[in-house]
Design an enzyme around this catalytic site. Sequence first.
Site, PDB file in Angstrom:
ATOM      1  CD  GLU A 178      30.994 -43.207  -0.724  1.00  0.00           C
ATOM      2  OE1 GLU A 178      30.326 -42.513   0.356  1.00  0.00           O
ATOM      3  OE2 GLU A 178      30.723 -44.353  -0.862  1.00  0.00           O
ATOM      4  CB  CYS A 182      31.293 -36.653   3.700  1.00  0.00           C
ATOM      5  SG  CYS A 182      32.699 -37.836   3.436  1.00  0.00           S
ATOM      6  CE  LYS A 238      42.276 -34.492  -9.609  1.00  0.00           C
ATOM      7  NZ  LYS A 238      42.566 -33.412  -8.532  1.00  0.00           N
TER       8      LYS A 238
END
Lengths: 534, 490
Positions: A294, A328, A212
Site C-alpha cells: 500500500e 495516505c 518490522k
Amino acid sequence: MTDAPPGSCPATFANEPHVDFSIQANRDAMRSAIERVRQKLGCHCPLVINGNPTETSNRIVSVIPYDFAVEVGTTASAEAAHADQAVEAARAAQRDWSRRPAAERAERLRRLADLMRKEFFELAAWEVFESAKPWREATADVCEAIDFCEYYAQEAQRLASCHGADVPGEENRFVYLPRGIAAVIAPWNFPLAILTGMTAAALATGNAAIMKPAEQSSVIASHLMRLGLEAGIPPGVLHYLPGRGEEVGAALVEHPHVHLIAFTGSRDVGLAIHARAAAVSGRSCKFVKKVIAEMGGKNAIVVDRDADLDEAVAGVVYSAFGFQGQKCSACSRVVVLEDVYDAFLHRLTEATRSLPVGPAEEPATIVSAVIDEEARNRILEYIAIGREEGREVLGVDVGDFAKRGYYVGPHIFADISPEARLAQEEIFGPVLAVLKASDLDEAFRIVNGVDYALTGGIYSRSPAHLDRARREIEVGNLYLNRGITGALVGRQPFGGFKLSGIGSKAGGQDYLLQYVLPKTITENTMRRGFAPPE
Amino acid sequence: MVAASSPPLLPPWEADLRPEQLARIEEATEQIGRELFARFRADRARIWQRRWWDDRIMAWAMRDERLKVELFRFVDVLPMLRSNEEVAGHLLEYLDRVPDALPWWLRGLLRASRNTRVTRALLARAARLASSDFARRFIAGSTTEQVLRSARRARRQKQAFTLDILGEAVISEAEAEAYFRAYVDLIENVAPTVNQWPTVEQLDQDVLGALPRFNLSIKLSALDCHFDAIDPEGVMQRAGERFRQLLRIAKEHQAFINVDMESFDKKDLTLHIFKTILMEDEFRETADVGIVIQCYLKSALHDLHELALWARERGTPVWVRIVKGAYWDYETVHARAEHWPIPVFQQKWQSDATFERATRYVMQHIEYLRPALASHNIRSIAHGLATAQVLDLPASGFEIQMLYGMADVEKRALAERGYRVRVYMPYGELIPGMAYLVRRLLENTSNDSFLRAGLYEQTPVELLLRDPLQVGKQDGNRSRSRRASPAPRG
C-alpha cells in the site's frame, strides 16, 4: 463496469464503536490514561524472537513529536542476524500453526481484540505521545486495530469453510493454504491499526508473521507483540523486530524463507521491495515472493458548483489537515469549479486558520506536530515550492511550538496548475493545493492526472454529476459528499491502484486471498461403478 | 446551603401528581382538546387561500417517500443554483429517479418541458416560485426589517415572538465572530424599537411582572467554531465569554435570551455553559433567560431534574422550553451508523408521554422553572392547559410556543382564549435557511406528524387525543414484533 449496483447492501460487519467524547466518562478515561502512560515514558523494548526478549548493541530512540526533548522510549534495533533467527523460529512453528483449525486461530485473534479493548485508552495514549495523534485519531486507530482482528478472524473462517463443485463420482474441493512466513513492514501513521491489520491477516490464514514496525512507532508496536502473546498466539509465529528498514527490513525482504512481504509505506520503498522480491524469486528461493504494498496518494476532492459549502469546507478541512495531513488517504488537492471558487476558497481559508494547533494530548487539538524532523524539513521544502508555484492564501505560524516540537502550520496554496509539483507529488503534511476547473470534464482530468489512484471525492448535489464521478474518477476509494479519510474495516475496504498500491483492499473480502495459496483437490470417488450417495 | 435546608426536590420519575389530580387532568385534557379541535375544523383552509394549496402540495409530496426525498433534495440545493438551466436540470435529474412516483400529467409535462430552452426556463421559474413560496411560509423574512414586520403583525394578533437568525454552519472563528455580532446588533438596534411598541397586556405581563417584548433565541454553537464537547473548558472560554456579553447587552436592553438546543452531542455542553454562567454572581439574578428540554431524548427527565435542582440553588427561576425535538432522524441515523446507543426514543408515544411528564413537573415547580410548552400537538398542549387548570396556574404563568408558518389556526385559537402564544420566527437568507426549511418540511410530512394526521388526513379526534401512555400500552399489547415507528414529532 463501474456502474453502481442498484438496491441496497446492508453492512454485515459491526465495527468497534468510536469513542463518543461528548460523554464525560470517556474524556476522563482518556485523560487519566494519558497521565498513566506519561509515567511509563522512557521505557525500553527489546526485540522479541520466539517469545524471548533480545537485546542488541544499537538502540532506536523514539521521542514525542510535539515535545522532542522527551523520550517515549527506546527499542532494540534488529540486524540481519536477528531476521535469520526469527525466520528460523517461524519455520519451526508455522507448520503446527497452519494445521490448527481456522476457528482456533480466529479465536486467538478475537482474544487479542478483547485485550485491546481492555487497554483501549492506554493504547490510544501511547499513540498520542509517540505519533502525535489527537484524541479522536488515536482512539480511532485502536478501534481499527480491533476491527482488523475481528474482521480477518471472521473472513479466515469463511475461507476455511467448504468450497467445492461435486458431481456424482467426483469430489472437487477448493482449499486455501497459508503461504508460510510473512514479513510485515508497517508505517508509523496508523501505528497500531495497519501493523495489526497486516499481522492479523497473516496469522488468521495460518502464516507466521515477523513484524518490522516503523522506527518512529516501535514502542506502540511492542504492545501489540505483548498482547499477541497474551492472547495465546504461539511465540514462534509472531516476532517483533524493530530496526532500520535498510537493515532488518531488507534482510527480511530477501530472506529465502520469507514468502510474503506485506508493506505499507512510501512509494519508493514499496517499489524497491517489489523489485527486490522479484529479483531474488527463483534464485535464492524456489518460489515467487508475494508482495502486497500500500503506497502513497495524491488525493483530490472536487467541489462542484452546486455543492453544499458548509459540508464541503468542513470535509476538505478535516481530510486535508486532520492528523497533520499524514494519512495516505489525506486530501492534498481540492479542485473547485469556477463559479464557487472564490466563495469556497474564502471559507476554506478561514476555517483552516481557525484549526486549533497544539500538543496532541490537549483534547481540542486538531493539528499537532508532524512525525519527525525529516518530515518537517521535507514539508517546509514543499511550502517553499508552493510559494513559487501558486498564491499562498494561508500559512499558519506555529510560533513557539516550533521550538519544542516538529510543528508545521496548515498551509493553503491557491491557483496551482495541474502540472505543478504541488499538484503532483505526495507531500504527506498539512499542505493543500487549490486548483480551479472551468467544468466537470476539466476537474476530472485534473483529478486523474497524477501517478496515484488512492482516494478521491466530490461534493455535488447533481445526481448526474455524481454518476459521472462514479464512472470517471480513477481511485480505489471514492467518496461522494463526505470527507475522504477514515475508511472503516468491512465498510470501506481500503486501497488504491496505479502507483498507490499493489494488491487488494485492506479490510475487504478479497484481502486475505493474498495471504494464501489456493489448491484444488479432486477425488474420484467411484469404485467399480459404485459411488457414494450425493 | 439552600439545598440542605429545603425539602427534597424529587425527580419526575419518583413523584408525580396525585392520582385524582391526574384523573382530573386527563378529563380536562379531553374536553379542552375537543373544544380546540372544533374550533380548528371550522377554520379549515379554503381553496382560495394559499394555505390550502400549500397543504395540497405537501399532501401530494408525502404520498411517496422516495418522491419526498427527491423533492426535498431539490429544495435543499435550489438556492445554490444560478441559471434556469441548472434549476431545470436538477429538477429533472431528481424526478427522473422516481418516474413511477409521478402522476401521468406531470410526467407528460416534464417530458414536454425537457426539450426547449423556453420550456425549461418556465419550469425553472415555476420551481423557484413554488419553493420560495414555501420558504416564505416558514421563514419570517430575509432581512431584519422584514422580520420586524412579521413580529409586529404577530403582536397585533396578540401573539408574541422570539427571533432566530438563520446562518450557515459556523466553521471559522471569523464566522463565529460574525454570528455573535449579528446577535449583538439585533439586540442593540431592534430591541429599543420593539420596546416602543404598544403594550399588549396578554403578552407583556405575567404573574411576576413585566416580560421582555424582545425575545431572541440563540445557538451557543454559533458562538464558537469548535463547539465540541471533547474540550468543554476551551468551549467555555470562547463561547462562554460571548454568551456573557450577550447576557449583559440583553439586560441593558430588556431583552430575553433563550438558548436553543441542537443535536445530542452538544446537549450536555450547552447545559453546562448555561448553568455555569447563569450561576455566576453577575447573572445569578437574571430571570429573562430560558433553555430547552428535548423530550425525545431518553435523558430528558433526568436533565430536567438536574435543571430544577440547579435553579433552586440559584434562587432565580429560568424558563424552560419543553419541546419534542427536531433532529430525530439525524440522531437515529448517526447513532446507528456509529454503533452508539440511540439517544432518542424510538416510539412516538414515549416522546409524547415524556413531554407531558415534563410539563407536569415544570408546572409543579414554577418557583424554579417557568414553563414554555412548544408543540403543535393538540393533545400535548391540551394536557398542559389542563394541568395548569388543575394546579390553579394562571394563564400568564406559562406560555405556548409554536413555529412561524405552522399551526396558525391553533395559534389564533389559543391567543383568543387568552393564552400567551409565542411564535418562533427564524429569518435570514435562503441558502443558510435551507437546513431549517428542510427540517420543517420533514416535520410537516412525517408519518407521525400530528399536523399531518390532524389536518390532512382527518384522523378521528378520539385517536388524536389519546393519552400517550395508553397508546403505548395498546401498541405493546397489539404486537411486540412490529418495527418501532419512526419520528416522534409535532
